[in-house]
Design an enzyme around this catalytic site. Structure first.
Site, PDB file in Angstrom:
ATOM      1  N   SER A   1       0.721  -0.907   0.056  1.00 51.23           N
ATOM      2  CA  SER A   1      -0.272  -0.261  -0.001  1.00 51.23           C
ATOM      3  C   SER A   1       0.931   1.325   0.154  1.00 51.23           C
ATOM      4  CB  SER A   1      -0.804   0.194   1.485  1.00 51.23           C
ATOM      5  OG  SER A   1      -1.897   1.253   1.434  1.00 51.23           O
TER       6      SER A   1
ATOM      7  N   LYS B   1      -4.015  -6.750   3.564  1.00 54.21           N
ATOM      8  CA  LYS B   1      -4.632  -5.546   2.801  1.00 54.21           C
ATOM      9  C   LYS B   1      -5.980  -5.603   2.352  1.00 54.21           C
ATOM     10  CE  LYS B   1      -2.867  -2.877  -0.291  1.00 54.21           C
ATOM     11  NZ  LYS B   1      -3.721  -2.405  -1.068  1.00 54.21           N
TER      12      LYS B   1
ATOM     13  N   HIS C   1      -7.589  -3.604   5.262  1.00 54.71           N
ATOM     14  CA  HIS C   1      -6.700  -2.096   4.638  1.00 54.71           C
ATOM     15  C   HIS C   1      -7.781  -1.176   4.335  1.00 54.71           C
ATOM     16  CE1 HIS C   1      -4.433   0.594   2.739  1.00 54.71           C
ATOM     17  NE2 HIS C   1      -3.771   1.014   3.763  1.00 54.71           N
ATOM     18  N   ASN C   2      -7.575  -2.173   2.606  1.00 53.39           N
ATOM     19  CA  ASN C   2      -8.257  -1.370   1.559  1.00 53.39           C
ATOM     20  C   ASN C   2      -9.648  -0.885   1.912  1.00 53.39           C
ATOM     21  OD1 ASN C   2      -5.907  -1.335   0.431  1.00 53.39           O
ATOM     22  ND2 ASN C   2      -7.233  -2.046  -1.687  1.00 53.39           N
TER      23      ASN C   2
ATOM     24  N   GLU D   1      -9.949   1.720   4.360  1.00 48.47           N
ATOM     25  CA  GLU D   1      -9.564   3.023   3.296  1.00 48.47           C
ATOM     26  C   GLU D   1     -11.028   4.085   2.925  1.00 48.47           C
ATOM     27  OE1 GLU D   1      -7.538   3.154  -1.194  1.00 48.47           O
ATOM     28  OE2 GLU D   1      -6.117   2.875   0.769  1.00 48.47           O
TER      29      GLU D   1
END
Length: 505
Positions: A153, A207, A210-211, A214
């Site tokens: 990222s 990940k 995480h996204n 986000e």
């Protein structure tokens, strides 16, 4: 480099794959396949940190352009075919794939396998679905190859200057690649924001979440922008000053910072943001997070609402037509603007706390389901710098989990319990004002609803259970009996004692 030029190059092209590997000198510490922007920037980052890099792209012209451009003069070697590329790599060979997720990754792996030996490493640095990484890890292990699924990222800037890297897969690969991977990552107070998170598909799962978070961070910021713009009728320049101030406090983050820069940008004297179509795109990782939350039974509601908000935004023409029938005007917010903005800051902060708490709830469930041994303190520490959601706030989360690794939920940590309590009055006023003005705030409202539900000692699910038992004989538990003991009521007087054959949660 591979032999080149005139007759020699012609002879080289006629060699078999095995023969090509013999005549190529293995000098590269790592090889990168895929020279789009992210791939190129990672290669340059690797080179800057003293690593010799081999590169390959399915379009040879792209390789030549890169080698003759930004890579010129650096210890970066290119190849026009896979055998020559593999021949450039020192053993154990490490190949980083920076290509489109899905079938292209599988195809590239299959093309590489005949050229690799036991103990070599294939690392996928794209946004792959974690189940694909789990499958590839098992499959390649059976063939003697170590697979690593690494979530990377930070966008183009992070790839070039220091990303956050969440690695997972075959644990035997990590001691080999760790010096390279940690060297190119961002740092936070001397700690590299790159690390091992777990086996199998763990890296890409982290990940993915995480996204998803986000998506949530962007939505809570967008809702603040909407209330300032439509509710308070503020100009982009006026809003910019507010976001600059927010970025100097507890909301200090990359996304708040770039929002202030976006609001200050103009095109022909007009705020550029005002010229952009209000239809947000998405590439799927937010949706994957919501699906995963459903599968694990974890209420990641703010991310879910953020994904749905983007879907609603995409209905541009339909929304415009509906506004003609239903009325699309918003009511101005007449309260003191300073008070509104103060409360709005609390809504952003409170919602953000809930969103991260939900994300880490999902990690706990997935870790148990897949036996990954995910450590929340490690995950939070990897997000403190380099990635898109980097913020001061993540330092607080890291501290909370380092102090108590067995913390059941971020919301019950002493620090965060105090912090979220301080936001509640302003947060509630913000949701109420938005509702009265006709401004949708799905992130704020869903986060507040989750918070109120999570802390409620009793919820109306008892009625739902009664309804399910009434029409489907699904049975229910009772508060005056032990958990796990199930009951059925003959609600109509003629249903008898029959119960549903299976209990659906």
């Amino acid at each position: 480099m591979p032999l080149g030029g005139g007759k020699v190059q012609h002879l080289y092209n006629g060699l078999s794959a095995k023969e090509k590997r013999v005549v190529t000198v293995p000098t590269a510490d790592i090889g990168v396949i895929g020279l789009a922007v992210m791939g190129q920037n990672l290669v340059l980052n690797l080179s800057d940190h003293g690593h010799t890099v081999a590169v390959f792209n399915r379009t040879g012209a792209k390789t030549d352009e890169f080698l003759n451009g930004e890579a010129a003069g650096k210890d970066i070697n290119g190849a026009q075919d896979l055998p020559a590329f593999v021949g450039l790599l020192k053993r154990p060979r490490c190949v980083l794939l920076m290509i489109k997720a899905g079938a292209p990754v599988d195809a590239q792996i299959e093309a590489l396998l005949p050229l690799l030996d036991d103990g070599d490493i294939i690392m996928d640095g794209g946004n792959s679905l974690y189940t694909d990484s789990e499958r590839r890890c098992v499959d390649l292990s059976s063939r003697g190859i170590h697979f690593v699924g690494a979530g990377i990222s930070g966008g183009e800037e992070g790839a070039r200057n220091g990303p956050s890297i969440m690695a997972g897969g075959d644990p035997a690969a990590w001691p080999i690649i760790e010096p390279i991977i940690t060297s190119i990552a961002a740092t936070y107070e001397g700690e590299a924001t790159a690390g091992w998170v777990g086996s199998g598909g763990a890296g890409h799962y982290v990940k993915m979440v995480h996204n998803g978070i986000e998506y949530g961070d962007m939505q809570v910021i967008a809702e603040a922008y909407d209330i300032m713009s439509r509710g308070l009728r503020m100009s982009a320049a006026e809003m910019q000053s507010r976001f600059i101030a927010w970025n100097e406090g507890k909301l200090d983050s990359y996304l708040v910072e770039i929002t202030s820069e976006i609001l200050g940008h103009t095109t022909d004297g007009v705020a550029t943001v005002d010229l952009i179509l209000d239809a947000a795109g998405q590439k799927g990782t937010g949706k994957w997070t919501v699906i995963a939350s459903m599968e694990e039974g974890m209420p990641v509601t703010l991310v879910g609402e953020s994904v749905y908000a983007r879907m609603v935004s995409a209905l541009v023409g339909e929304r415009q037509r509906a506004s003609q029938v239903l009325g699309g005007a918003t009511e101005p917010i007449s309260d003191d603007p300073q008070s509104v903005i103060h409360d709005l800051r609390d809504a952003v902060y409170g919602s953000k706390i809930v969103s991260y708490a939900q994300g880490f709830m999902l990690f706990r469930a997935a870790s148990e389901e897949y036996q990954w041994d995910l450590r929340p303190d490690v995950i939070a520490s990897l997000w403190r710098a380099g990635c898109i959601i980097r913020s001061q706030f993540l330092g607080d989360i890291t501290s909370a989990y380092r102090a108590n690794p067995d913390l059941e939920n971020l919301l019950v940590d002493d620090y965060f319990a105090t912090e979220i309590a301080s936001t509640l009055p302003g947060w509630r006023r913000t949701v109420a004002r938005a509702a009265m003005a006709g401004i949708p705030v799905p992130a704020y409202a869903s986060a507040l609803a989750f918070f109120d539900g999570y802390r409620a000692p009793r919820l109306p699910a008892n009625l739902i259970q009664a309804q399910r038992d009434y029409f489907g004989a699904h049975t229910y538990e009772r508060i005056d009996r032990e958990r796990g003991e199930w009951f059925h009521t003959d609600w109509t007087g003629h249903g008898g004692g029959v119960t549903s054959g299976t209990y659906e949660a």
